[in-house]
Design a protein around this motif. Structure first.
Motif, PDB file in Angstrom:
ATOM      1  N   ILE A  32       0.840  -1.198   0.000  1.00 57.84           N
ATOM      2  CA  ILE A  32       0.000   0.000   0.000  1.00 57.84           C
ATOM      3  C   ILE A  32       0.871   1.242   0.000  1.00 57.84           C
ATOM      4  CG2 ILE A  32      -1.715   1.328   1.323  1.00 57.84           C
ATOM      5  CD1 ILE A  32      -2.759  -1.328   2.421  1.00 57.84           C
ATOM      6  N   SER A  66      -4.371   4.669   5.748  1.00 51.79           N
ATOM      7  CA  SER A  66      -5.178   4.684   4.534  1.00 51.79           C
ATOM      8  C   SER A  66      -4.241   4.912   3.364  1.00 51.79           C
ATOM      9  CB  SER A  66      -6.220   5.808   4.588  1.00 51.79           C
ATOM     10  OG  SER A  66      -5.589   7.075   4.674  1.00 51.79           O
ATOM     11  N   ARG A  68      -3.497   3.695  -1.167  1.00 52.01           N
ATOM     12  CA  ARG A  68      -3.897   3.040  -2.417  1.00 52.01           C
ATOM     13  C   ARG A  68      -3.060   1.787  -2.623  1.00 52.01           C
ATOM     14  NH1 ARG A  68      -3.718   8.553  -3.309  1.00 52.01           N
ATOM     15  NH2 ARG A  68      -5.702   9.505  -3.968  1.00 52.01           N
ATOM     16  N   GLY A  83      -4.522   0.530  -7.225  1.00 49.71           N
ATOM     17  CA  GLY A  83      -5.186   1.834  -7.204  1.00 49.71           C
ATOM     18  C   GLY A  83      -6.396   1.906  -6.303  1.00 49.71           C
ATOM     19  N   ASP A  84      -6.896   0.774  -5.815  1.00 48.90           N
ATOM     20  CA  ASP A  84      -8.043   0.803  -4.906  1.00 48.90           C
ATOM     21  C   ASP A  84      -7.723   1.631  -3.662  1.00 48.90           C
ATOM     22  OD1 ASP A  84      -9.574  -0.784  -6.532  1.00 48.90           O
ATOM     23  OD2 ASP A  84      -9.413  -2.597  -5.316  1.00 48.90           O
ATOM     24  N   LYS A  85      -8.691   2.435  -3.220  1.00 52.55           N
ATOM     25  CA  LYS A  85      -8.544   3.212  -1.987  1.00 52.55           C
ATOM     26  C   LYS A  85      -8.942   2.333  -0.806  1.00 52.55           C
ATOM     27  CE  LYS A  85      -9.585   7.620  -4.251  1.00 52.55           C
ATOM     28  NZ  LYS A  85     -10.501   8.792  -4.278  1.00 52.55           N
ATOM     29  N   ARG A 108     -11.823  -1.706   1.781  1.00 55.76           N
ATOM     30  CA  ARG A 108     -12.017  -0.504   0.982  1.00 55.76           C
ATOM     31  C   ARG A 108     -12.551   0.613   1.867  1.00 55.76           C
ATOM     32  NH1 ARG A 108     -13.086  -4.631  -2.582  1.00 55.76           N
ATOM     33  NH2 ARG A 108     -11.951  -4.480  -4.568  1.00 55.76           N
ATOM     34  N   LEU A 115     -10.035  10.038   1.826  1.00 58.56           N
ATOM     35  CA  LEU A 115      -8.968   9.070   2.042  1.00 58.56           C
ATOM     36  C   LEU A 115      -8.103   9.415   3.251  1.00 58.56           C
ATOM     37  CD1 LEU A 115      -7.802   6.460   0.961  1.00 58.56           C
ATOM     38  CD2 LEU A 115      -6.464   7.775  -0.696  1.00 58.56           C
TER      39      LEU A 115
END
Length: 327
Positions: A32, A66, A68, A83-85, A108, A115
Motif C-alpha cells: 500500500i 489509509s 492506495r 489503485g483501490d482506496k 475498501r 482518504l
C-alpha cells in the motif's frame, strides 16, 4: 521510502524521520502507498519503550493507515485491484510511505469518507467492535459505560453503541468535554469524573443498575470503581493501562455480581482473528459510517515530518477525535 524510527525509548524527540528500504509484499500480502496514518496511544507506549511490536512485526510505529494498493504478493485471493482506496489494520509500520499487510486486514474506504480521514478508522473500529460485541456481547437493551469520551476510542464507541441501540454512559474531564459527549456525540449520560464519583453518578442515572458493559482504557486506577459501577452479570473489558497495570480486586464483590473482568489486546492477535474482525467491521460498522450514523472525527492532521509535534499534541489530552499523520 521515508519512515519514522524510534532511536531510543523516550520523549517525542526520539522519533526521527529516516530513509529505509521499501517493504516487499510476501505471500497473501498487499503493498500500500500510504496517504495517512492514525496516531494511537499504543504508538506513544511503544515510543516510551513499554509496548514493543509482536515478533516479526515492523519496528516502525503505526497501527493503521489509509492509501492506495500498489502491488500484490503471491497468493492474494481477495478481490482488490491496483489503485483501490483502502484502509489497513497493522501490527506496525504505519508511520511510513509504504506498508505491506495481509490482504484480510484491508478494507475498501467506506463510501462518503475522504482518504485522509479514513486513516483514523481501522484500529478504532476493529478495537471497539471486537471488544464490545464479539467479546463482551453488548446487547441493544443494555447500558455501556465508556471512559474517555473525547479520545479516538471514546468518540467512536459512543456513536457505535448508540447506533446499535444501547444506552451509552461516558466519563469526561470537565464541563466542556461533558457537554461535547452529551450534545455532539450523543451520549445518554455524561459524568464529569473531576467533580463526581462516577459509580455513584451512574447508579443514580440508571436507577441503581449501573453498567452492563464497561470499556476501560484506564486500568488499575479504575479497577475498584469499575466493579462498583457494574450491574449484575456485568462485563468489564480492559483495553488500556493509562492508570497502571496492577490493582486490587474485591473478588467477593465480583462473585456477588456474577460479573466478568476481561483483558484484551488487538495488535498481537493471530492473522485469522484479525481477518474475522475486519470482515465483521465491513459488514456491521461500515454501513453505519456510510449512512451517517457514525461520523469519523479528526482533531488535527500533521505532516509526517512533524511526528514529534503530533505526539506532543496527543499527550496534552485536549483533542476531540483522532490525530493523523499525512504523507
Amino acid at each position: 521510502m521515508r519512515a519514522v524510527q524510534i532511536t531510543a525509548p523516550g520523549e517525542p524527540e526520539v522519533l526521527q524521520l529516516s530513509q529505509v528500504p521499501d517493504p516487499v509484499p510476501g505471500p497473501g500480502e498487499l503493498l500500500i502507498d500510504v496517504v495517512a496514518a492514525g496516531l494511537n496511544r499504543a504508538d506513544v507506549q511503544q515510543r516510551r519503550g513499554h509496548y514493543p511490536p509482536p515478533a516479526g512485526a515492523s519496528e516502525i510505529p503505526g497501527l493503521e493507515v489509509s492509501g492506495r494498493i500498489a502491488g500484490f504478493g503471491p497468493g492474494v485471493t481477495r478481490p482488490f485491484s491496483v489503485g483501490d482506496k483502502v484502509v489497513a489494520l497493522l501490527a506496525g509500520g504505519g508511520y511510513a510511505e509504504k506498508v505491506v499487510v495481509p490482504a484480510g486486514h484491508v478494507l475498501r474506504v467506506p463510501d462518503g469518507v475522504d482518504l485522509v480521514t479514513a486513516a483514523g478508522l481501522p484500529e478504532v473500529a476493529a478495537t471497539i467492535y471486537s471488544n464490545l460485541y464479539m467479546t463482551a456481547g453488548l446487547r441493544r437493551e443494555e447500558t455501556l459505560l465508556v471512559h474517555g469520551a473525547t479520545g479516538g476510542i471514546g468518540t467512536f464507541a459512543i456513536q457505535l453503541a448508540k447506533a446499535l441501540g444501547s444506552t451509552v454512559a461516558t466519563t469526561a474531564g470537565g464541563p466542556e468535554k461533558v457537554a461535547t459527549a452529551r450534545g455532539f456525540l450523543g451520549a445518554d449520560i455524561a459524568i464529569d469524573y473531576q467533580a463526581e464519583d462516577f459509580p455513584e453518578a451512574l447508579r443514580e442515572a440508571t436507577g441503581g443498575r449501573g453498567a452492563d458493559v464497561i470499556l476501560d482504557v484506564v486500568g488499575a486506577k479504575y479497577l475498584g470503581k469499575n466493579l462498583d459501577a457494574l450491574n449484575t452479570h456485568g462485563r468489564l473489558v480492559v483495553i488500556g493501562l493509562q492508570g497502571g497495570a496492577r490493582g486490587e480486586l474485591d473478588l467477593g464483590k465480583l462473585l456477588s455480581k456474577r460479573a466478568a473482568v476481561i483483558g484484551t489486546t488487538l495488535r498481537a492477535r493471530p492473522d485469522e482473528e484479525k481477518t474475522a474482525i475486519m470482515d465483521a467491521v465491513r459488514e456491521v460498522v461500515w454501513p453505519l459510517i456510510t449512512d451517517g450514523s457514525i461520523r469519523p472525527l479528526v482533531a488535527r492532521s500533521f505532516p509526517l515530518q512533524d511526528v514529534a509535534e503530533a505526539h506532543r499534541y496527543f499527550e496534552t489530552g485536549q483533542h476531540v477525535g483522532k490525530i493523523l499523520l499525512t504523507m
